[in-house]
Each structure stands twice: as structure tokens, then as C-alpha cells.
Design an enzyme around this catalytic site. Structure first.
Site, PDB file in Angstrom:
ATOM      1  N   THR A   1       0.814  -1.221   0.000  1.00 35.98           N
ATOM      2  CA  THR A   1       0.000   0.000   0.000  1.00 35.98           C
ATOM      3  C   THR A   1       0.845   1.267   0.000  1.00 35.98           C
ATOM      4  O   THR A   1       1.911   1.310   0.605  1.00 35.98           O
ATOM      5  CB  THR A   1      -0.966   0.032   1.207  1.00 35.98           C
ATOM      6  OG1 THR A   1      -1.918  -0.995   1.080  1.00 35.98           O
ATOM      7  CG2 THR A   1      -1.714   1.343   1.323  1.00 35.98           C
TER       8      THR A   1
ATOM      9  N   GLY B   1      -5.685  -5.396   6.369  1.00 35.00           N
ATOM     10  CA  GLY B   1      -6.893  -4.586   6.241  1.00 35.00           C
ATOM     11  C   GLY B   1      -8.067  -5.006   7.099  1.00 35.00           C
ATOM     12  O   GLY B   1      -8.799  -4.163   7.629  1.00 35.00           O
TER      13      GLY B   1
ATOM     14  N   THR C   1      -1.887   1.403   6.446  1.00 31.70           N
ATOM     15  CA  THR C   1      -1.359   0.239   5.732  1.00 31.70           C
ATOM     16  C   THR C   1      -1.265  -0.913   6.718  1.00 31.70           C
ATOM     17  O   THR C   1      -0.929  -0.714   7.876  1.00 31.70           O
ATOM     18  CB  THR C   1       0.029   0.519   5.129  1.00 31.70           C
ATOM     19  OG1 THR C   1       0.565  -0.736   4.659  1.00 31.70           O
ATOM     20  CG2 THR C   1       1.004   1.129   6.117  1.00 31.70           C
ATOM     21  N   GLY C   2      -1.576  -2.102   6.228  1.00 25.86           N
ATOM     22  CA  GLY C   2      -1.491  -3.249   7.134  1.00 25.86           C
ATOM     23  C   GLY C   2      -2.531  -4.276   6.779  1.00 25.86           C
ATOM     24  O   GLY C   2      -3.112  -4.239   5.682  1.00 25.86           O
TER      25      GLY C   2
ATOM     26  N   ARG D   1     -12.370  -9.705  -2.613  1.00 26.53           N
ATOM     27  CA  ARG D   1     -12.050  -9.123  -1.298  1.00 26.53           C
ATOM     28  C   ARG D   1     -11.649  -7.648  -1.451  1.00 26.53           C
ATOM     29  O   ARG D   1     -10.904  -7.265  -2.337  1.00 26.53           O
ATOM     30  CB  ARG D   1     -10.899  -9.913  -0.671  1.00 26.53           C
ATOM     31  CG  ARG D   1     -10.443  -9.381   0.697  1.00 26.53           C
ATOM     32  CD  ARG D   1      -9.247  -8.464   0.592  1.00 26.53           C
ATOM     33  NE  ARG D   1      -8.665  -8.163   1.892  1.00 26.53           N
ATOM     34  CZ  ARG D   1      -7.743  -7.224   2.092  1.00 26.53           C
ATOM     35  NH1 ARG D   1      -7.305  -6.504   1.094  1.00 26.53           N
ATOM     36  NH2 ARG D   1      -7.271  -7.006   3.291  1.00 26.53           N
ATOM     37  N   VAL D   2     -12.190  -6.807  -0.576  1.00 26.25           N
ATOM     38  CA  VAL D   2     -11.803  -5.398  -0.533  1.00 26.25           C
ATOM     39  C   VAL D   2     -11.248  -5.128   0.859  1.00 26.25           C
ATOM     40  O   VAL D   2     -11.815  -5.580   1.857  1.00 26.25           O
ATOM     41  CB  VAL D   2     -13.021  -4.486  -0.829  1.00 26.25           C
ATOM     42  CG1 VAL D   2     -12.662  -3.022  -0.607  1.00 26.25           C
ATOM     43  CG2 VAL D   2     -13.506  -4.696  -2.260  1.00 26.25           C
ATOM     44  N   GLY D   3     -10.142  -4.394   0.917  1.00 26.23           N
ATOM     45  CA  GLY D   3      -9.513  -4.104   2.212  1.00 26.23           C
ATOM     46  C   GLY D   3      -9.940  -2.764   2.776  1.00 26.23           C
ATOM     47  O   GLY D   3     -10.977  -2.201   2.409  1.00 26.23           O
ATOM     48  N   ASP D   4      -9.113  -2.247   3.661  1.00 26.87           N
ATOM     49  CA  ASP D   4      -9.452  -0.998   4.360  1.00 26.87           C
ATOM     50  C   ASP D   4      -9.174   0.258   3.525  1.00 26.87           C
ATOM     51  O   ASP D   4      -9.822   1.282   3.703  1.00 26.87           O
ATOM     52  CB  ASP D   4      -8.636  -0.902   5.656  1.00 26.87           C
ATOM     53  CG  ASP D   4      -7.133  -0.949   5.384  1.00 26.87           C
ATOM     54  OD1 ASP D   4      -6.684  -1.854   4.644  1.00 26.87           O
ATOM     55  OD2 ASP D   4      -6.406  -0.074   5.891  1.00 26.87           O
TER      56      ASP D   4
END
Ligand code: ASP
Length: 345
Positions: free
Chosen positions: A212, A265, A262-263, A240-243
């Protein structure tokens, strides 16, 4: 009478001049950036790679700084910085994004203007060269905040953004990382099946799983903006969708603070991290350092997650905490002094 006046003026000077001198000495930051908390392990880093990362971070900071210096809005600065990192194969965003389980590069991005609370984001796109510019187009050229998949791609094309073949994003190192992750998953499943839990430790591959990029800037008018762009996590499954593209989670800006995360999610989503930082500052009066530490060193790890974030407040104070081995990151001061870091200092 004159003597009394002179004494009052002298007393006021003695009080206020030292305070203003102290203030003037405080370093004021105008932009912070990150290139992800899933850094290459220090033991595997080479001198050349380190130089390459630091050079690109410096280029992104400098691009944003030049815009801020010429009086451009913070939105322009964060977009420009993120585009440079998206175009670099070194980072997990745009070219060089990680692969999904199905062998695709699916990209997410978000941008937010702190003064107006306008925001735009896109998720799960595979053909938009610079996802951050598509997020900005959603914010500025549509009545929506978030668009996903083929719809977002259609919109980006209509908005005049550059569209590329999905193969543009491919890099061999990310492909190899996917093969490794798939292999590790099957070893893990086999170990779980035969109850050899002790072996799980050796086959966890945190390195390279996430990346990210992001930026937060404060312009000459005092407006904050935040931007984040990512390929998500290696081996992510089926849509899949992250943060990162979720406003208030991986990306947020208001008139107090701007945040880009970042991380891992899923843990950032469950902690609603970026808005939580702003809320701790607004409602509890915490400093940007204290608020961000609460999330990164307490709340996210308490659920089992890891990662980091960058934050910049309206007074130019910044924080860049992370609980991983490193986080590609950097900042530039009001005077144009650039700092870049990878590991803990
Ligand atoms: N936070 C991103 C995600 O979970 C990954 C990253 O930071 O690299 O999608």
C-alpha cells in the site's frame, strides 16, 4: 504614564517573544507519505534496494512539496505523490500490485478532502493505470463516493483517465510471492488437518503480504487531504476489498487530521482506524501521536492485526507509528527538508 506603558510593553514582550520563539523552532511538516508496512525483512534487504526505495519516496515527497510550495491545494499534492508510487513497481499499488488468489491485480484507492469532507474511492479495478486519480474523479465528477469493479472502470474511461491492459500491473516478484503464498496455504491446511499446529509458525509469510502507498498533506490555506492506493493483500480471494478504499477506515481527513493506513486490512476495518484517530483527537483531545499510538500499539494488535499509518494534523505535527518490522515512510517540512525511513530508528 509613558514609563508605565513602556513597562507593560516590556513585560508583554518578555512573555510572548519566548513563546513565539519556541513555536518557531517546532518543526512543521507539510506532507507525510508511506509505501506500506509490509516491508522487505531487514535481513533480506540489500543496499541497492534500500537506495531504490528511498529514492522513490524522496521523489514522491518532492513532487508533493513543490505543489504545496507553489500554493496548490493539498489534494493535488497527495494525488501527485501517490501517482509516483503507483507508477513504481517497488510498491504494492498500481504497477507492482500484489496478485489475488486467481492471479489478477485488483486495485483499491481512496482520497479525501479534509475541509469539505468530500471523498472518492474505487475498489476491485484491473485496468485503471492510476487508481488514485480515478478515486479523485469519483469525488469530483460524480455524485457518488465509492464505485467498484467494471462500473468504476467504465466511469474512469468516461472521465478521460488512462486505461491499460491488466498485464501492465504484473511483476515477476509479486507473481512469485503469490505462488509462495498458495504453497504455504496448502501446507498450512495440511498441517491443520493432521493437527500439526506447531508447524504453522514456520510457514507464515508476513513479508510481502501487504504494501500500500499513501500520503497526507497540509496546504498553505491550512487544508488537509489524505490519499491511499493499494493492490490489497497477496492471495486475497474472490472480490475481497480491504481498508484502503473505505472512507474512515484506511483513509480519512477532516479539519483536525488526515490519516492513511497500511497493514492487514481486515483488522483496520474492524477497528475503523482512520476515523477513530480523528475521533480520539476531537472528543478526547489526544495529540496526533497519542491517538495514533492507541490504534497501532493497542487496538489493532489486540485483535491480532498488524500494520501502521501516517497522520498529519492541522498544526503540522505528524505521526508514523507501525508495529511491523518496518514501514517505508517519509516526511517533508515546511522548509523543504525531506526525511525518509524504512526500519525503526
Ligand atoms: N491495507 C491493505 C489491505 O488490506 C494492504 C496494505 O496495506 O498493504 O488491502
Amino acid at each position: 504614564m509613558n514609563a508605565i506603558l513602556a513597562r507593560i510593553v516590556l513585560a508583554l514582550c518578555l512573555i510572548f517573544v519566548p513563546i513565539s520563539l519556541i513555536r518557531a523552532q517546532e518543526t512543521k511538516y507539510v506532507m507525510v507519505i508511506h509505501g506500506g508496512a509490509g516491508t522487505i525483512l531487514q535481513s533480506q534487504m540489500t543496499a541497492e534496494r534500500e537506495v531504490a526505495y528511498k529514492t522513490k519516496l524522496t521523489e514522491a515527497l518532492n513532487a508533493g512539496y513543490q505543489l504545496l510550495k507553489s500554493g496548490k491545494p493539498s489534494l493535488d499534492a497527495v494525488e501527485a505523490a501517490v501517482r509516483i508510487l503507483e507508477d513504481s513497481p517497488l510498491f504494492n499499488a498500481g504497477k507492482g500490485a500484489v496478485f489475488t488468489h486467481d492471479g489478477k491485480n485488483e486495485l483499491d484507492a481512496a482520497i479525501m478532502d479534509g475541509t469539505t469532507l468530500r471523498a472518492g474511492s474505487i475498489a476491485g479495478v484491473t485496468t485503471i493505470k492510476n487508481p488514485i486519480s480515478a478515486a479523485r474523479a469519483v469525488m469530483e465528477k460524480s455524485e457518488h463516493v465509492m464505485m467498484v469493479g467494471p462500473g468504476a472502470e467504465k466511469f474512469a474511461k468516461e472521465a478521460g483517465l488512462e486505461i491499460v491492459d491488466p498485464s501492465y500491473f504484473r511483476t515477476q516478484s509479486r507473481w512469485d510471492a503469490l505462488q509462495k503464498a498458495i504453497k504455504e496455504d496448502s501446507l498450512k491446511a495440511a498441517a491443520e488437518k493432521s493437527n500439526r499446529k506447531g508447524q504453522l509458525f514456520g510457514i507464515q509469510n508476513k513479508d510481502n503480504k501487504f504494501g500500500t502507498v499513501g500520503a497526507v498533506a497540509l496546504d498553505q490555506k491550512g487544508n488537509l487531504a489524505a490519499a491511499t492506493s493499494t493492490g490489497g493483500m497477496t492471495n486475497k480471494k474472490y472480490g475481497r476489498v480491504g481498508d484502503a478504499p473505505l472512507i474512515g477506515v484506511g483513509t480519512y481527513a477532516n479539519d483536525i487530521v488526515g490519516v492513511s493506513c497500511t497493514g492487514w486490512g481486515e483488522f483496520f476495518i474492524r477497528n475503523v482506524v482512520a476515523h477513530e484517530v480523528a475521533a480520539l483527537m476531537a472528543y478526547k483531545g489526544l495529540s496526533v501521536e497519542a491517538a495514533t499510538q492507541e490504534l497501532i500499539f493497542k487496538k489493532v494488535p489486540a485483535l491480532g492485526g498488524d500494520g501502521g499509518l501516517i497522520a498529519l494534523d492541522k498544526n503540522g505535527r505528524m505521526a508514523m507509528p507501525f508495529n511491523t518490522e518496518g514501514m517505508y515512510r517519509g516526511a517533508v517540512t515546511q522548509d523543504g527538508k525531506i526525511e525518509v525511513y524504512i526500519y525503526k530508528n
